[in-house]
Design a protein around this motif. Structure first.
Motif, mmCIF file in Angstrom:
data_model
loop_
_atom_site.group_PDB
_atom_site.id
_atom_site.type_symbol
_atom_site.label_atom_id
_atom_site.label_comp_id
_atom_site.label_asym_id
_atom_site.label_seq_id
_atom_site.Cartn_x
_atom_site.Cartn_y
_atom_site.Cartn_z
ATOM 1 N N VAL A 193 1.022 -1.133 -0.070
ATOM 2 C CA VAL A 193 -0.026 0.176 -0.148
ATOM 3 C C VAL A 193 0.810 1.314 -0.014
ATOM 4 C CG1 VAL A 193 -1.651 1.221 1.271
ATOM 5 C CG2 VAL A 193 -1.759 -1.054 1.389
ATOM 6 N N THR A 194 0.631 2.102 -1.143
ATOM 7 C CA THR A 194 1.554 3.158 -1.207
ATOM 8 C C THR A 194 0.547 4.522 -1.291
ATOM 9 O OG1 THR A 194 1.847 3.108 -3.581
ATOM 10 C CG2 THR A 194 3.382 1.965 -2.227
ATOM 11 N N SER A 195 1.050 5.549 -0.875
ATOM 12 C CA SER A 195 0.494 6.921 -1.275
ATOM 13 C C SER A 195 1.468 8.107 -1.164
ATOM 14 C CB SER A 195 -0.451 7.293 -0.311
ATOM 15 O OG SER A 195 -1.313 8.496 -0.602
ATOM 16 N N GLN B 75 3.451 0.251 3.390
ATOM 17 C CA GLN B 75 3.094 -0.936 4.134
ATOM 18 C C GLN B 75 3.013 -2.101 3.208
ATOM 19 O OE1 GLN B 75 0.679 -0.876 7.372
ATOM 20 N NE2 GLN B 75 0.608 -3.144 7.825
ATOM 21 N N SER B 76 3.560 -3.176 3.374
ATOM 22 C CA SER B 76 3.238 -4.429 2.497
ATOM 23 C C SER B 76 3.344 -5.430 3.760
ATOM 24 C CB SER B 76 4.738 -4.684 1.694
ATOM 25 O OG SER B 76 5.864 -4.565 2.715
ATOM 26 N N GLU B 77 2.377 -6.708 2.950
ATOM 27 C CA GLU B 77 2.344 -7.851 3.840
ATOM 28 C C GLU B 77 2.559 -9.148 2.490
ATOM 29 O OE1 GLU B 77 1.782 -8.194 6.746
ATOM 30 O OE2 GLU B 77 1.460 -6.041 7.495
ATOM 31 N N VAL B 78 2.789 -10.125 3.422
ATOM 32 C CA VAL B 78 2.983 -11.273 2.475
ATOM 33 C C VAL B 78 1.818 -12.364 3.131
ATOM 34 C CG1 VAL B 78 4.076 -13.668 2.087
ATOM 35 C CG2 VAL B 78 5.174 -11.377 2.053
ATOM 36 N N TYR B 79 0.886 -12.859 1.883
ATOM 37 C CA TYR B 79 -0.150 -13.884 2.005
ATOM 38 C C TYR B 79 0.096 -15.129 1.253
ATOM 39 C CZ TYR B 79 -2.598 -9.841 3.909
ATOM 40 O OH TYR B 79 -2.876 -8.873 4.707
ATOM 41 N N ASP B 80 0.512 -15.996 2.106
ATOM 42 C CA ASP B 80 0.775 -17.289 1.653
ATOM 43 C C ASP B 80 -0.321 -18.235 1.420
ATOM 44 O OD1 ASP B 80 1.896 -19.609 0.758
ATOM 45 O OD2 ASP B 80 3.529 -19.746 2.304
ATOM 46 N N LEU B 81 -0.783 -18.396 0.208
ATOM 47 C CA LEU B 81 -2.110 -19.176 -0.187
ATOM 48 C C LEU B 81 -1.898 -20.465 -0.769
ATOM 49 C CD1 LEU B 81 -4.389 -16.200 -0.793
ATOM 50 C CD2 LEU B 81 -3.932 -17.081 1.367
ATOM 51 N N GLU B 82 -0.492 -20.675 -0.784
ATOM 52 C CA GLU B 82 -0.226 -21.999 -1.750
ATOM 53 C C GLU B 82 -0.942 -23.159 -1.194
ATOM 54 O OE1 GLU B 82 4.377 -20.873 -3.255
ATOM 55 O OE2 GLU B 82 4.023 -22.028 -1.370
ATOM 56 N N LYS B 83 -1.162 -23.375 0.272
ATOM 57 C CA LYS B 83 -1.991 -24.490 0.699
ATOM 58 C C LYS B 83 -3.430 -24.111 0.996
ATOM 59 C CE LYS B 83 2.168 -26.544 2.077
ATOM 60 N NZ LYS B 83 3.158 -27.352 3.104
ATOM 61 N N ALA B 84 -3.974 -22.939 0.633
ATOM 62 C CA ALA B 84 -5.139 -22.444 1.250
ATOM 63 C C ALA B 84 -6.282 -23.582 0.749
ATOM 64 C CB ALA B 84 -5.597 -21.300 0.647
ATOM 65 N N VAL B 85 -7.197 -23.880 1.421
ATOM 66 C CA VAL B 85 -7.946 -24.894 0.880
ATOM 67 C C VAL B 85 -9.559 -24.633 1.220
ATOM 68 C CG1 VAL B 85 -6.800 -27.027 1.404
ATOM 69 C CG2 VAL B 85 -8.281 -25.976 3.438
ATOM 70 N N ALA B 86 -10.109 -23.287 1.688
ATOM 71 C CA ALA B 86 -11.435 -22.952 1.852
ATOM 72 C C ALA B 86 -11.358 -21.433 1.899
ATOM 73 C CB ALA B 86 -11.799 -23.532 3.298
ATOM 74 N N TYR B 87 -12.605 -20.905 1.490
ATOM 75 C CA TYR B 87 -12.774 -19.527 1.558
ATOM 76 C C TYR B 87 -12.434 -18.946 2.915
ATOM 77 C CZ TYR B 87 -15.530 -15.024 1.134
ATOM 78 O OH TYR B 87 -15.634 -13.706 1.384
ATOM 79 N N GLU B 88 -12.110 -17.686 2.929
ATOM 80 C CA GLU B 88 -12.181 -17.019 4.277
ATOM 81 C C GLU B 88 -11.698 -15.723 3.932
ATOM 82 O OE1 GLU B 88 -8.283 -17.226 6.867
ATOM 83 O OE2 GLU B 88 -7.209 -18.368 5.330
ATOM 84 N N THR B 89 -11.941 -14.839 4.986
ATOM 85 C CA THR B 89 -11.915 -13.494 5.212
ATOM 86 C C THR B 89 -10.772 -13.192 6.285
ATOM 87 O OG1 THR B 89 -14.139 -13.010 4.712
ATOM 88 C CG2 THR B 89 -12.921 -11.252 5.545
ATOM 89 N N ILE B 90 -9.706 -12.525 5.691
ATOM 90 C CA ILE B 90 -8.704 -11.663 6.459
ATOM 91 C C ILE B 90 -8.814 -10.206 6.754
ATOM 92 C CG2 ILE B 90 -6.215 -11.388 6.894
ATOM 93 C CD1 ILE B 90 -5.696 -14.037 5.083
ATOM 94 N N ARG C 62 9.000 -0.175 9.383
ATOM 95 C CA ARG C 62 9.347 -1.675 9.194
ATOM 96 C C ARG C 62 9.149 -2.128 7.764
ATOM 97 N NH1 ARG C 62 8.494 -6.852 13.089
ATOM 98 N NH2 ARG C 62 8.822 -8.387 11.476
ATOM 99 N N LEU C 63 10.207 -2.696 7.232
ATOM 100 C CA LEU C 63 10.172 -3.353 6.035
ATOM 101 C C LEU C 63 9.621 -4.961 6.183
ATOM 102 C CD1 LEU C 63 13.658 -1.894 4.653
ATOM 103 C CD2 LEU C 63 11.366 -1.132 4.308
#
Length: 509
Positions: free
Chosen positions: A361-363, A369-384, A400-401
């Motif tokens: 996210v930039t402005s 600010q940045s985040e990592v979302y590892d969904l390589e093994k995701a199996v179901a719909y969810e909300t984060i 923080r980086l």
């Protein structure tokens, strides 16, 4: 007495006739027979009028549809509140542009909820029927805009929908033949986005297009397409089919028998959860109502994850506008770039399973600010739910980086750190006089001396990458702090992970 009995019998017959007439006039039994079918009921559906062509927002909380209850077709919007639908409101900012005799229909939400696509021949139309959209800015829907000559022709173009990443437009265009019932056949088209416009529409290949298709809807996985088609193997009229995309190829369409009827079946909507389908169905009173129905597992799109939150100013804690970029952290391929709602600060992303994502996210004038979302093994719909906080760029500001990674117990940067480091480079090139300290920290595992040395080497690794990519050394200071400046107590593994960090501190502007 005899006259009295005749009078009573006459009253009874009149009442029976009236009741029978009312019952027949108000028979809202759907023609689709399915035990899971549920009417949305009042205040969405009415007995006297038709409710048609629903589109449900990706989060399943907002419904837009057509109704003729005003005497002609108009668009209405309703919100789900405490499990019930609110009183529908006329979308007059769009509807009031439509003159008597004009057509409006086929509404379809974008997955980020910020655009509504639809079909109309209102004033400003390029051809006979065009693709249009309305944009939601600061929670207010704006006057409709024509999608332009890059997709609209002199003929019939209609019923658009857009992929979850907002990069591909699907719609129907008039073909050169008629169906057995005399209707003009259409073909399904797609167009890729370049800059701010969708361009160079092409026909979807066989086996999707066979000569008489329409009403495409792409699901939240970006791979599953539901559309209507007139085929000899169908139940009659237009039936609903599903096809899935693998690479550049589409699978053989499968008839959605659980929902198809002898009448025309078209214009469905599925939220991002992928477990329910919204549709309109003609009842025995020859009016249309809106229903929902569980989507059988074999027809569900691949699971996605919804990431939503608010972008805030760190100083004021108030919402702020920003740009959200999503990339594949392994290949560095940019997947999408969107803006949040500038008034509420809200954003939402729909990420397909099977990949590892870098979200930033930039402005202008702020940190990122940045985040990592590892969904390589995701199996179901969810909300984060994840709020993002940006700090104004000023002297001594430090942030923080988050997406910076080293090999275990090493100062070697991993390849997955490159997107984060490239953002630092971009920021420093944009702010040409800025000088920074790269501050590295560890947790309390290991000796003080070892942690001090490791943190210094990690800070120097970051500085080395930056200098190799065009940032002069006089603008950079590498400083290792070891375990001496924890951000939180080192009393849990979660907190130790928070203390293992690299920060970017502005020492001169």
């Amino acid at each position: 007495m005899k006259n009295y009995l005749i009078y009573c019998l006459l009253i009874f017959c009149i009442q029976a006739a009236v009741c029978s007439s009312i019952a027949n006039a108000q028979d809202d039994t759907p023609t689709l027979i399915n035990p899971g079918l549920r009417s949305l009921g009042s205040p969405i559906n009415t007995l006297q009028f038709s409710e048609f062509a629903p589109t449900i927002s990706a989060d399943g909380k907002t419904l837009i549809y057509e109704s003729d209850k005003s005497g002609r077709w108009r668009l209405y919007i309703s919100y789900q509140q405490n499990g019930a639908w609110s009183e529908p409101k006329d979308m007059d900012v769009i509807n009031n542009r439509v003159q008597p005799g004009d057509f409006i229909g086929g509404p379809c939400f974008s997955y980020d909820g910020n655009r509504l696509y639809f079909t109309s021949n209102m004033k400003g139309t390029v051809g006979g029927m065009d693709l249009w959209y309305s944009e939601k800015i600061n929670d207010v829907w704006q006057a409709p805009k024509n999608m332009g000559r890059t997709v609209n022709t002199a003929g019939y173009d209609g019923f658009p929908c857009v992929s979850p990443d907002n990069k591909t437009l699907y719609f129907m265009r008039a073909g050169n033949s008629n169906s057995p019932t005399g209707q003009r056949c259409c073909i399904l088209m797609y167009a890729e986005k370049r800059g701010n416009y969708f361009i160079n529409p092409k026909a979807l290949p066989a086996p999707v297009n066979t000569g008489c298709e329409g009403y495409p809807r792409i699901m939240a996985d970006g791979k599953t397409l539901i559309f209507s088609s007139y085929r000899t193997s169908g139940k009659g009229g237009y039936d609903l089919y599903q096809s899935k995309k693998t690479g550049s190829k589409w699978s053989t369409p499968v008839a959605m028998e659980f929902i198809n009827t002898p009448k025309d079946d078209e214009l469905i909507s599925v939220p991002a959860s992928g477990d329910v389908i919204y549709l309109s169905n003609t009842n025995k009173n020859n009016k249309d109502d809106i229903y929902r129905l569980p989507l059988p597992k074999e027809f569900r799109p691949e699971e996605v994850v919804l990431v939503e939150g608010v972008v805030k100013n760190e100083e004021t804690n108030k919402p702020m506008p920003a740009i959200i970029r999503v990339s594949n952290i392994k290949t560095k391929e940019k997947i999408s770039e969107t803006e949040n709602d500038s008034l509420s600060g809200k954003y939402n992303l729909y990420l397909q399973k099977g990949k590892k994502y870098d979200v930033s996210v930039t402005s202008k004038g702020y940190s990122f600010q940045s985040e990592v979302y590892d969904l390589e093994k995701a199996v179901a719909y969810e909300t984060i739910k994840k709020d993002m906080v940006l700090e104004p760029l000023k002297l001594n500001a430090s942030f923080r980086l988050n997406n910076l990674f080293f090999d275990f117990d090493s100062a070697s940067l991993t390849k997955e750190s490159e997107l984060e480091l490239d953002r630092v480079i971009e920021m420093m090139k944009t702010n040409a006089t800025m000088q920074v300290e790269i501050s590295a920290h560890t947790d309390d595992m290991g000796s003080d001396a070892y942690n001090q040395k490791l943190s210094q080497l990690r800070a120097e690794s970051v500085v080395k990458y930056l200098t190799l990519h065009g940032i002069i050394t006089t603008r950079l200071v590498a400083k290792g702090y070891g375990e001496s400046v924890p951000s939180v107590p080192n009393d849990t593994e979660e907190n130790r992970a928070k203390n293992r960090r690299v920060e970017f501190k502005i020492i001169k502007l």
